[in-house]
Design a protein around this motif. Structure first.
Motif, PDB file in Angstrom:
ATOM      1  N   ASP A  38       0.847  -1.175   0.000  1.00 15.54           N
ATOM      2  CA  ASP A  38       0.000   0.000   0.000  1.00 15.54           C
ATOM      3  C   ASP A  38       0.890   1.234   0.000  1.00 15.54           C
ATOM      4  N   PRO A  39       0.609   2.303  -0.726  1.00 10.94           N
ATOM      5  CA  PRO A  39      -0.503   2.313  -1.649  1.00 10.94           C
ATOM      6  C   PRO A  39      -0.290   1.287  -2.762  1.00 10.94           C
ATOM      7  N   PRO A  40      -1.376   0.793  -3.299  1.00  7.09           N
ATOM      8  CA  PRO A  40      -1.284  -0.386  -4.139  1.00  7.09           C
ATOM      9  C   PRO A  40      -0.398  -0.265  -5.354  1.00  7.09           C
ATOM     10  N   GLN A  41      -0.317   0.915  -5.923  1.00  5.89           N
ATOM     11  CA  GLN A  41       0.445   0.997  -7.174  1.00  5.89           C
ATOM     12  C   GLN A  41       1.910   0.610  -6.975  1.00  5.89           C
ATOM     13  N   LEU A  42       2.355   0.590  -5.705  1.00  8.21           N
ATOM     14  CA  LEU A  42       3.747   0.220  -5.446  1.00  8.21           C
ATOM     15  C   LEU A  42       4.027  -1.225  -5.811  1.00  8.21           C
ATOM     16  N   TRP A  43       2.996  -1.993  -5.900  1.00  4.04           N
ATOM     17  CA  TRP A  43       3.185  -3.404  -6.159  1.00  4.04           C
ATOM     18  C   TRP A  43       3.953  -3.631  -7.458  1.00  4.04           C
TER      19      TRP A  43
ATOM     20  N   VAL B  51      -6.707 -12.554 -12.326  1.00  3.85           N
ATOM     21  CA  VAL B  51      -5.388 -13.043 -11.907  1.00  3.85           C
ATOM     22  C   VAL B  51      -4.467 -11.822 -11.794  1.00  3.85           C
ATOM     23  N   PRO B  52      -3.338 -11.959 -11.096  1.00  9.43           N
ATOM     24  CA  PRO B  52      -2.495 -10.783 -10.856  1.00  9.43           C
ATOM     25  C   PRO B  52      -2.088 -10.047 -12.123  1.00  9.43           C
ATOM     26  N   ALA B  53      -1.954 -10.780 -13.225  1.00 15.21           N
ATOM     27  CA  ALA B  53      -1.546 -10.102 -14.465  1.00 15.21           C
ATOM     28  C   ALA B  53      -2.570  -9.044 -14.883  1.00 15.21           C
ATOM     29  N   ASP B  54      -3.775  -9.163 -14.398  1.00 14.13           N
ATOM     30  CA  ASP B  54      -4.790  -8.161 -14.747  1.00 14.13           C
ATOM     31  C   ASP B  54      -4.414  -6.765 -14.268  1.00 14.13           C
ATOM     32  N   LEU B  55      -3.531  -6.702 -13.264  1.00 13.81           N
ATOM     33  CA  LEU B  55      -3.132  -5.385 -12.761  1.00 13.81           C
ATOM     34  C   LEU B  55      -2.321  -4.608 -13.797  1.00 13.81           C
ATOM     35  N   LEU B  56      -1.898  -5.303 -14.833  1.00 16.25           N
ATOM     36  CA  LEU B  56      -1.200  -4.600 -15.919  1.00 16.25           C
ATOM     37  C   LEU B  56      -2.182  -3.805 -16.767  1.00 16.25           C
TER      38      LEU B  56
ATOM     39  N   ALA C 251      -7.048   0.622 -11.759  1.00 21.61           N
ATOM     40  CA  ALA C 251      -7.788   1.731 -11.155  1.00 21.61           C
ATOM     41  C   ALA C 251      -8.925   1.197 -10.288  1.00 21.61           C
ATOM     42  N   GLU C 252      -9.559   0.144 -10.777  1.00 22.02           N
ATOM     43  CA  GLU C 252     -10.671  -0.465 -10.030  1.00 22.02           C
ATOM     44  C   GLU C 252     -10.166  -1.065  -8.702  1.00 22.02           C
ATOM     45  N   ALA C 253      -9.030  -1.758  -8.792  1.00 26.13           N
ATOM     46  CA  ALA C 253      -8.464  -2.397  -7.599  1.00 26.13           C
ATOM     47  C   ALA C 253      -8.042  -1.351  -6.579  1.00 26.13           C
ATOM     48  N   THR C 254      -7.489  -0.243  -7.091  1.00 30.82           N
ATOM     49  CA  THR C 254      -7.051   0.831  -6.194  1.00 30.82           C
ATOM     50  C   THR C 254      -8.264   1.449  -5.503  1.00 30.82           C
ATOM     51  N   ALA C 255      -9.320   1.673  -6.285  1.00 28.04           N
ATOM     52  CA  ALA C 255     -10.536   2.259  -5.707  1.00 28.04           C
ATOM     53  C   ALA C 255     -11.121   1.322  -4.653  1.00 28.04           C
ATOM     54  N   GLN C 256     -11.081   0.046  -4.921  1.00 23.30           N
ATOM     55  CA  GLN C 256     -11.620  -0.928  -3.941  1.00 23.30           C
ATOM     56  C   GLN C 256     -10.809  -0.890  -2.643  1.00 23.30           C
ATOM     57  N   PHE C 257      -9.488  -0.753  -2.793  1.00 25.14           N
ATOM     58  CA  PHE C 257      -8.640  -0.716  -1.605  1.00 25.14           C
ATOM     59  C   PHE C 257      -8.919   0.539  -0.777  1.00 25.14           C
ATOM     60  N   ASN C 258      -9.289   1.622  -1.454  1.00 24.18           N
ATOM     61  CA  ASN C 258      -9.527   2.875  -0.741  1.00 24.18           C
ATOM     62  C   ASN C 258     -10.932   2.986  -0.156  1.00 24.18           C
ATOM     63  N   GLU C 259     -11.757   1.992  -0.436  1.00 26.84           N
ATOM     64  CA  GLU C 259     -13.092   1.996   0.177  1.00 26.84           C
ATOM     65  C   GLU C 259     -12.980   1.625   1.655  1.00 26.84           C
ATOM     66  N   VAL C 260     -14.022   1.929   2.430  1.00 27.62           N
ATOM     67  CA  VAL C 260     -14.065   1.490   3.829  1.00 27.62           C
ATOM     68  C   VAL C 260     -15.310   0.620   3.994  1.00 27.62           C
TER      69      VAL C 260
ATOM     70  N   ARG D 237     -11.568  -3.492  -0.075  1.00 27.59           N
ATOM     71  CA  ARG D 237     -11.880  -4.740  -0.763  1.00 27.59           C
ATOM     72  C   ARG D 237     -10.798  -4.992  -1.807  1.00 27.59           C
ATOM     73  N   GLY D 238     -10.904  -6.102  -2.470  1.00 27.96           N
ATOM     74  CA  GLY D 238     -10.097  -6.328  -3.659  1.00 27.96           C
ATOM     75  C   GLY D 238      -8.699  -6.856  -3.396  1.00 27.96           C
ATOM     76  N   PRO D 239      -7.919  -6.956  -4.478  1.00 27.64           N
ATOM     77  CA  PRO D 239      -6.643  -7.668  -4.424  1.00 27.64           C
ATOM     78  C   PRO D 239      -5.650  -7.119  -3.416  1.00 27.64           C
ATOM     79  N   TYR D 240      -5.668  -5.807  -3.187  1.00 28.63           N
ATOM     80  CA  TYR D 240      -4.621  -5.272  -2.316  1.00 28.63           C
ATOM     81  C   TYR D 240      -4.821  -5.647  -0.857  1.00 28.63           C
ATOM     82  N   THR D 241      -6.002  -6.121  -0.499  1.00 26.50           N
ATOM     83  CA  THR D 241      -6.207  -6.574   0.880  1.00 26.50           C
ATOM     84  C   THR D 241      -5.490  -7.902   1.130  1.00 26.50           C
ATOM     85  N   LEU D 242      -5.023  -8.516   0.052  1.00 24.91           N
ATOM     86  CA  LEU D 242      -4.349  -9.811   0.189  1.00 24.91           C
ATOM     87  C   LEU D 242      -2.889  -9.627   0.568  1.00 24.91           C
ATOM     88  N   ALA D 243      -2.382  -8.387   0.433  1.00 26.61           N
ATOM     89  CA  ALA D 243      -0.969  -8.082   0.713  1.00 26.61           C
ATOM     90  C   ALA D 243      -0.082  -9.125   0.045  1.00 26.61           C
TER      91      ALA D 243
END
Ligand SMILES: Cc1cc2nc3c(=O)[nH]c(=O)nc-3n(C[C@H](O)[C@H](O)[C@H](O)COP(=O)(O)OP(=O)(O)OC[C@H]3O[C@@H](n4cnc5c(N)ncnc54)[C@H](O)[C@@H]3O)c2cc1C
Length: 639
Positions: free
Chosen positions: A62-67, A369-374, A380-389, A392-398
């Protein structure tokens, strides 16, 4: 973290005249100790001195784009490059360490596992008969209550259990109610079932719980994550920001230079003073803070030995080289450096590879699958999900939350005995047989302690229930099974930079300096290479990409290990080891530094041996147990 906590101090002028306890380093173990001491002694004062600031942490995920990209320049972590490792093609280890309130727990990968019971039993065995008579036990039974106390585990929802099959066993492993949270991510990549099925094909057991001491097979590992917000839980939140106590102060942006005994008092009089300098205002003169009871050093595996060495406690020769007068010649300070390392095995699987091209329109077997982050839209969707309260989404998996743990007898039934006998030969032989693994002129006490450690490691590595290999599996464009060497035999060290002792220390990992580590790496790799023949991998058309078909002989595989291994999985430890002084140790079971009064160490540097786990859960447990030892002792003397 809320920046206006009443107890937050930015200037030494804001401090009280004296404190009862001073804790150096506001990290994972240090803040645990501070929280417990300030709670147990409401009339006594506690000060934590932290190098970094109270800030939002850039974590591994986090922030997710660092991945996907390199981390931005940030103040919240140090990055180290070790000296070149001659036995690994002169490669350097790249290591990060948290530099903020919360320490490494605030920037880590949130994989929240514990070692197996045998890993901690080995600490006691390595300490030998000198420690056996101590009332304080650091074996599994001595630590389990603190593991339990140190976290709050929240079971997943019925929906998640149904979806992923998460399992757990609260009585065996949990039961605490501390605001350090352990929970399961609400998300899995769709292709996670490939891992599960492949591992199942190998016949590995699936324990209900792997944090209760029995860790063998396919494990679900919780994430250090709040169960409601699904965001990172760390020491800075749970043991500082969430704590409102008038006797607990935290001084940030100050570097502890050393601990120093008041003039004329000598090293046997307690307690020492703590010398600090401001990092935000370097023009300010250094300042001495007085501790009435004691000082606890919790600056982590690289900085704890550095602070001790700057205080004149360490190997006399390297202190002299840095121009530091020796208070006590303690060769073990900074020695015994260990970390997890290893190469990976990489496959190419049809249904996954087809997803690496964003424009690919072939029907998908698994999505997402993780390649979708490309794909920018998915990112953008995954980032928005992570910023919700809640998030949600892939970044919660760390970092992910599954791994397999396999013992050496299981991974290498035909060769483990030979490896273990070679270790025992070293353990029972003369010091001159182990000396070549260390720098010239290494103190005999360190070699003696190393032999004790080898003896304990031989027990561990011959135990069919004690994992020697961890494999977290990275899915994505090419599935990769990382091969973590859980119990390394090689030892490195941490030394002051002689030209500038206040700067970052020099790290010498000395990876593979004991060639038996290579034998174990080969055994692990050969085991992982068998995965390609499992029915599941065959079903998905898996082809081994790396090491690849051309690599067949042991010599070729060893070259592969040297070329591909990652030298640090970010678990440095053991540089102020809990071992007898006659065995190169730095602290006793009470965590007091040998030969001086008023200084204890409580962090990942006190472990004699690296456990087969990621370290944060152990860092919290060590902090909890350290606090109990200190509380017990001072309660007796104050009543
Ligand atoms: C990038 C990364 C990923 C990791 N991933 C995982 C993971 O997924 N799971 C897991 O369990 N573990 C993981 N770890 C390891 C784990 O987080 C650490 O081993 C553990 O948190 C260390 O705890 P500690 O108390 O020993 O030190 P730390 O938590 O590092 O605390 C030491 C503190 O001392 C401070 N300090 C240092 N020198 C001074 C000084 N001179 N004066 C004042 N303060 C000072 C530092 O700023 C720091 O805050 C990871 C670590 C990193 C860095």
């Amino acid at each position: 973290l809320p920046g206006h906590h009443a107890s937050l101090k930015r200037q030494v002028s804001q401090l009280r005249p004296t404190y009862d306890f001073i804790i150096i380093g506001g990290g994972t173990s240090g803040l645990t100790v501070a929280d417990r001491l300030s709670e147990a002694f409401p009339k006594k004062t506690v000060l934590v001195i932290e190098y970094g600031d109270v800030e939002y942490a850039y974590g591994s995920f986090d922030p997710p784009q660092l991945w996907l990209g390199p981390p931005p320049a940030q103040a919240s972590a140090w990055t180290f490059f070790s000296q070149p490792n001659p036995d690994v093609n002169n490669k350097t280890a790249f290591v990060k360490v948290g530099q903020l309130v919360g320490g490494s727990s605030a920037v880590n990968g949130q994989f929240f596992d514990r070692g197996s019971r045998f890993d901690y039993d080995a600490w006691t065995e390595a300490g030998g008969h000198e420690f056996r008579s101590s009332d304080i036990k650091w074996d599994w039974h001595g630590l389990l209550p603190y593991f339990k106390k140190s976290v709050t585990f929240t079971k997943p929802s019925a929906e998640l259990v149904q979806k992923y099959g998460y399992t757990w066993d609260i009585p065996a492993a949990y039961g605490g109610s501390t605001p350090i949270h352990s929970s399961f991510s609400p998300f899995q990549w769709a292709d996670w079932v490939i891992q599960r099925d492949t591992w199942r094909d190998l016949g590995l057991p699936i324990p209900k719980e792997c944090a209760g001491g029995d860790k063998q097979g396919i494990c679900w590992v919780p994430t250090s994550q709040h169960p409601v917000t699904a965001r990172r839980s760390h020491a800075g939140l749970g043991h500082y920001a969430d704590v409102r106590r008038p006797n607990y102060d935290l001084l940030v942006k100050h570097q502890v230079i050393r601990v120093v005994y008041p003039k004329g008092s000598g090293k046997s009089s307690s307690p020492p003073l703590v010398e600090v300098r401001s990092l935000s205002n370097p023009a300010q003169p250094v300042f001495n803070v007085t501790a009435k009871a004691e000082v606890i050093i919790s600056a982590g595996a690289f900085h704890t030995p550095t602070i001790l060495q700057r205080s004149g406690i360490g190997p006399a020769a390297s202190l002299a080289a840095a121009g530091i007068p020796t208070l006590i010649d303690l060769p073990g300070v900074g020695a015994n450096l260990q970390d997890h390392s290893g190469p990976g095995v990489i496959w190419n699987c049809n249904p996954i590879i087809q997803l690496t091209t964003i424009t690919d329109t072939k029907p998908r077997t698994f999505s997402p699958v993780p390649a979708d982050l490309l794909n920018a839209t998915y990112l953008a969707e995954a980032t928005a999900q992570f910023n919700e309260v809640p998030a949600r989404g892939p970044y919660t998996l760390a970092l992910g939350n599954t791994a397999i743990y396999v013992s050496l007898p299981r991974a290498a039934p035909a060769s483990f005995q030979t490896i273990v006998s070679k270790i025992l030969e070293l353990a029972n032989g003369p010091l001159s047989n182990v000396a070549p693994f260390f720098p010239p002129n290494t103190d005999a006490t360190i070699l003696q302690g190393y032999k004790s450690q080898l003896s304990a490691l031989a027990t561990l590595l011959s135990n069919p229930q004690a994992p020697s290999l961890e494999t977290p599996w990275a899915t994505g464009s090419d599935p990769t099974a990382w091969s973590f060497l859980l119990h390394p035999l090689s030892r490195g060290f941490v030394r002051l930079n002689p030209t500038d002792p206040l700067s970052q220390p020099l790290l010498d990992y000395r990876m593979l300096s004991n060639p038996l580590d290579m034998d174990i790496h080969l055994a692990h790799l050969k085991f992982l290479r068998t995965l390609v023949s499992t029915p599941t991998m065959k079903k998905y058309g898996a082809v081994e990409v790396s090491p690849g078909a051309a690599v067949q002989t042991d010599a070729q595989l060893a070259e592969y290990v040297r070329a591909q291994m990652i030298l640090s999985f970010q678990h440095p430890c053991c540089t102020a080891a809990m071992m007898p002084r006659s065995k190169g140790g730095v602290v006793g079971p009470d965590l007091k530094v040998h030969g001086v009064k008023g200084i204890r160490v409580a962090d990942m540097s006190v472990m004699p041996l690296l456990p087969g786990s990621h370290l944060s859960a152990t860092a919290y447990a060590v902090g909890e147990k350290a606090a109990d030892i200190i509380i017990d002792e001072w309660k007796k003397s104050w009543h």
